[in-house]
Scaffold this active site. Structure first.
Site, PDB file in Angstrom:
ATOM      1  N   GLY A 119       0.804  -1.220   0.000  1.00  0.00           N
ATOM      2  CA  GLY A 119       0.000   0.000   0.000  1.00  0.00           C
ATOM      3  C   GLY A 119       0.834   1.264   0.000  1.00  0.00           C
ATOM      4  N   SER A 122       4.534   2.567   4.275  1.00  0.00           N
ATOM      5  CA  SER A 122       5.645   2.436   5.208  1.00  0.00           C
ATOM      6  C   SER A 122       5.999   3.777   5.846  1.00  0.00           C
ATOM      7  CB  SER A 122       6.877   1.901   4.480  1.00  0.00           C
ATOM      8  OG  SER A 122       8.030   2.083   5.294  1.00  0.00           O
ATOM      9  N   GLY A 252      12.093 -12.415  -0.567  1.00  0.00           N
ATOM     10  CA  GLY A 252      11.216 -12.792  -1.666  1.00  0.00           C
ATOM     11  C   GLY A 252       9.979 -11.910  -1.689  1.00  0.00           C
ATOM     12  N   VAL A 253       9.081 -12.236  -2.612  1.00  0.00           N
ATOM     13  CA  VAL A 253       7.842 -11.475  -2.778  1.00  0.00           C
ATOM     14  C   VAL A 253       6.691 -12.382  -2.339  1.00  0.00           C
ATOM     15  CG1 VAL A 253       6.358 -10.249  -4.405  1.00  0.00           C
ATOM     16  CG2 VAL A 253       8.844 -10.274  -4.760  1.00  0.00           C
ATOM     17  N   ILE A 254       5.902 -11.921  -1.403  1.00  0.00           N
ATOM     18  CA  ILE A 254       4.769 -12.722  -0.918  1.00  0.00           C
ATOM     19  C   ILE A 254       3.686 -12.732  -1.989  1.00  0.00           C
ATOM     20  CG2 ILE A 254       2.949 -12.830   0.836  1.00  0.00           C
ATOM     21  CD1 ILE A 254       4.997 -11.327   2.700  1.00  0.00           C
ATOM     22  N   TYR A 448       3.794   4.499  22.270  1.00  0.00           N
ATOM     23  CA  TYR A 448       3.563   5.187  20.996  1.00  0.00           C
ATOM     24  C   TYR A 448       3.582   6.682  21.276  1.00  0.00           C
ATOM     25  CZ  TYR A 448       1.299   5.903  16.397  1.00  0.00           C
ATOM     26  OH  TYR A 448       0.997   6.252  15.106  1.00  0.00           O
TER      27      TYR A 448
END
Lengths: 531, 531
Positions: A119, A122, A252-254, A448
């Protein structure tokens, strides 16, 4: 349409109320605006692509702009200034695992860097292309967003990795199920991204972190697909899911994700309680967590966050009445707001509520019912829009987070807040800092922290202010038994601090895994492990 | 004194009641005894040690006999026959992490194989020395059994790795805490062993598997100590705990274990309910698990296990009365016994019990109160002693276990039972087979099958019978979406089946980790990964 230079949909606009601006002005000074660049001016900067043509790859300038940056504060400043630096040479939109494999083989043949992209949310620099000799292909999974299978008996749903929060939940809801994973970025972030970065949602107390929800799936590697079958639990050696979780695109790529889902709950309510002081509040939530009261969410704001939230909430008249009532009941200055939820069947929820009220009452908690809880639930994904509203009012906001054991929560929180509050003292700037604990465990809690400061006279100097603050707080975390991230991953921004917790030998293990999966370091280099 | 050729303490003797022997005779035929060897005769077989002298290493013959075998059925037969095959060349008893490091360095210098040893309770061939040119040092952690630190605020206890179940619990209980990890082997198995083999305890529904309890610790590797700090949760890359968990001594020796502990519960009760049939019982426990009813344990016996347990229980008169009552209430032939527990505060336990009774009632469950539940709790660690009692009566008993998703539980269970029941048909031998589900999850369940058969005319032929049965059932598990172990690890006995679930690329990841930690393959070679 999604904003090209900020959070969320252009149609969603959040405004800072006038008394909110006054509140901030009193704390950090009058706001200051920096000029925003236009998309057109950025488009003209996009250089020619270095990639050969491929039917699955777009080298359209706008696609490359829209996949160049995430949502970290440096990303934000770069986007607002229109100073992107590096763009990917192309963006691929595979629709199947076979196409991902084809693209990986193609990239390996041509020595192309590959950045998996979910998406683009990040906040730690996971998806930013770096300058270098090798061309960069961003591999967007957005078209692989479908519910592919639902095993209602085992409660396992199989999804494409690019399904974002609303896509996950709407497809499950049609069958009466929920994943229950609600990070603040839920509107845009994706299932594959959650797995790759070890995300945690607001109701993890009930549903678990993504580590508990991720049942299995497929990682496309340069050596072929690594398929991880689903088992409810296994003692058959080290768990390979845990190597995919947090791999941040390095291994790797999921291409497929199987998750554990739940029936939509019969009943769900959120409540607000005010505790008279931070020490009593902290003790209360630790007891709630350690007593295993089956709540579904729990969020405790410290006194400054409570004050700030009430100030920015709107309806000053109603808030004044609330505060008067709370003062009469013993929660005056220094009070801390606790929001908690119960989710499940009515019988269980009633028992949980009774236990929570009893325990909180012993700590002087003043129960205010469901009104503020409902407000929290309605606004739960709106916080990221606040950056835009504050920016328009002339302020910069960023957050950072960690987790630590209970014995260390108070100390670490104090030191983080102090490092930020005093971080720009050399420049004579004040920073408004506040904190909540939103993920509690028997062992400890997440921390947080939000910080608001004024832009400097230029983008470069503003970025420098951020860097000063971020570095100060990150070294405090790394040096005081905090993890460098509880829910957002490492990326590039946290990579310098990772060795403080993994140790030299732990880093060597991660390096060995990276060397195993990607000896040429073509997958997202510089992320997680420094290059 | 601990038995040298079987389970547990010599002072604990369990006898098979007469009607129990009759029950088995009706099902598999009259028992047959094979002669037991004496310890003295085994001691004479122990060859000279190939190890150089070292102050921490004993090459005493009896120590070497007592550390040569675990508790698998092949181990049992070897011990009873007195046919051990290979003994370790020496046994070291380090008392500190520094001594473990010293021994590892010493072994590396001399090219000595090292086998880490906890309680010696492996049922999968984890600790058996193999014949070969390199001498073998067994490294017993039994002297490192102390509670080293208790952080009551964070509920983290630090232990030496060699603490067995009673040592863990008694040291915690003195402070009002429990780990809550109760595998059937609890009397002898150790914390380090639980971590290394991914153990699960009978009350994992409340306390979690060892994966959830293991907060951090130290693994001594040939490259030095890998220290894993404690965090309540972290998104900082792959979780290194998950590489230690299930490492089975291949990557290093665990020298310190930090675990998450709980306050001793205010209230704990176990109840028994009889369900009228297996399909209804299966549906009921799936619903209980998926509804997240906060129970602390749950164990469902299938109809044959229920019948067998009642037959072996003693007090035939009382059992007949119970069965009459159950029949009247609708639970006759084909009934299944469900035992469940609630653990926690009284308010929560009352709510949990109410939910469980309501749900079970809808499935025709007949509630019998706490008497049978209490019996289960009292006898919870006695099952391993039954092997001795059955052996004396002329029978061999073994168990195997797996876990699979709910949609596959019934099919896999049927196939496992059929493969065992019919496994010796060629020889005209019957096998008595029964099963329970003891670890339930939202996604699926463990399957724990017990099988009883008669020894053949010799030890070698008896071992062959076992091998036939074990292989048949293991290939059924591997070929039907089961994990080769839910709670006992891989060892040597399950290693041939591991690739069926990890896949070729998953095995390559484990091989890469082994090569990283132990390039000379000196640590427990042949375990987990085949050599």
């Amino acid at each position: 349409m999604r904003r090209w230079n900020g959070w969320g949909d252009e149609a969603t606009v959040m405004e800072l109320p006038a008394h909110g601006a006054a509140f901030l002005e009193a704390r950090v000074g009058a706001g200051r605006s920096l000029p925003d660049a236009s998309l057109d001016s950025v488009l003209t900067q996009v250089p020619a692509s270095r990639l050969a043509d491929h039917p699955l790859i777009s080298s359209d300038a706008e696609a490359r702009v829209r996949h160049a940056r995430g949502q970290s504060l440096p990303d934000w400043l770069a986007m607002r200034e229109g100073n992107f630096g590096v763009f990917p040479d192309g963006v691929a939109f595979p629709e199947t695992a076979a196409q991902i494999r084809e693209l990986l083989a193609w990239a390996a043949e041509r020595d192309v860097i590959v950045i998996p992209y979910g998406g683009g949310t990040s906040v730690a620099g996971h998806i930013n292309p770096q300058s270098g000799d090798r061309p960069v292909l961003t591999l967007s999974l957005e078209r692989m967003n479908r519910l592919l299978d639902l095993d209602e008996e085992s409660r396992i749903a199989t999804f494409g990795p690019g399904a974002n929060g609303p896509q996950v939940e709407s497809q499950l809801r049609a069958h009466g199920y929920t994943l229950g994973h609600f990070p603040q970025s839920w509107e845009l972030s994706t299932l594959g991204g959650w797995v790759a970065s070890r995300s945690s949602g607001q109701q993890s107390l009930r549903y678990g972190r993504i580590e508990q929800l991720f049942a299995g799936g497929t990682l496309e590697t340069f050596g072929g697909p690594l398929e991880i079958p689903t088992f409810p639990a296994s003692a058959a050696g080290p768990d390979l899911r845990e190597i995919v979780l947090g791999s941040e695109g390095r291994f790797g790529v999921i291409s497929e994700v199987r998750v554990r889902v739940s029936k939509l709950a019969e009943d769900e309510r959120f409540y607000a309680v005010f505790l008279p002081s931070w020490p009593r509040a902290l003790e209360a939530i630790r007891e709630l967590a350690q007593a295993r009261v089956p709540l579904s969410m729990l969020r405790l704001s410290n006194a400054i966050e409570t004050e700030t939230q009430l100030a920015l909430a709107g309806h000053p008249g109603q808030i004044a009445l609330l505060e008067k009532y709370l003062r009469l009941r013993g929660a005056g200055a220094g009070k801390c707001m606790l929001t908690f939820g119960v989710t499940g069947n009515r019988l269980q929820n009633a028992a949980s509520l009774k236990q929570a009220k009893r325990l909180l009452g012993r700590h002087g908690g003043v129960f205010t019912g469901t009104l503020l809880g409902r407000k929290w639930a309605e606004g739960r994904f709106r916080f990221p829009y606040l950056r835009e509203a504050l920016w328009q009012a002339g302020y910069v906001v960023d957050t950072l987070e960690t987790a630590t054991d209970w014995c260390n929560v108070d100390l670490l929180l104090d030191r983080i807040e102090a490092s930020l509050r005093d971080g720009l003292a050399d420049e004579g700037e004040r920073v408004h800092v506040f904190t909540h604990l939103s993920h509690v465990y028997g062992e400890g809690s997440s921390i947080y922290t939000t910080y608001v400061f004024r832009p400097a006279g230029s983008y470069a100097e503003t970025l420098e202010r951020w860097r000063t603050l971020k570095q100060a707080a990150s070294w405090v975390i790394a040096g005081n038994r905090g993890t460098i991230s509880h829910q957002h991953g490492v990326g590039r921004d946290h990579a310098p601090y990772l060795a403080a917790e993994k140790g030299e030998r732990g880093m060597a293990v991660l390096e060995a895994l990276a060397a195993h999966f990607d000896p040429e370091r073509r997958l997202n280099p510089g992320v997680l492990l420094r290059d």
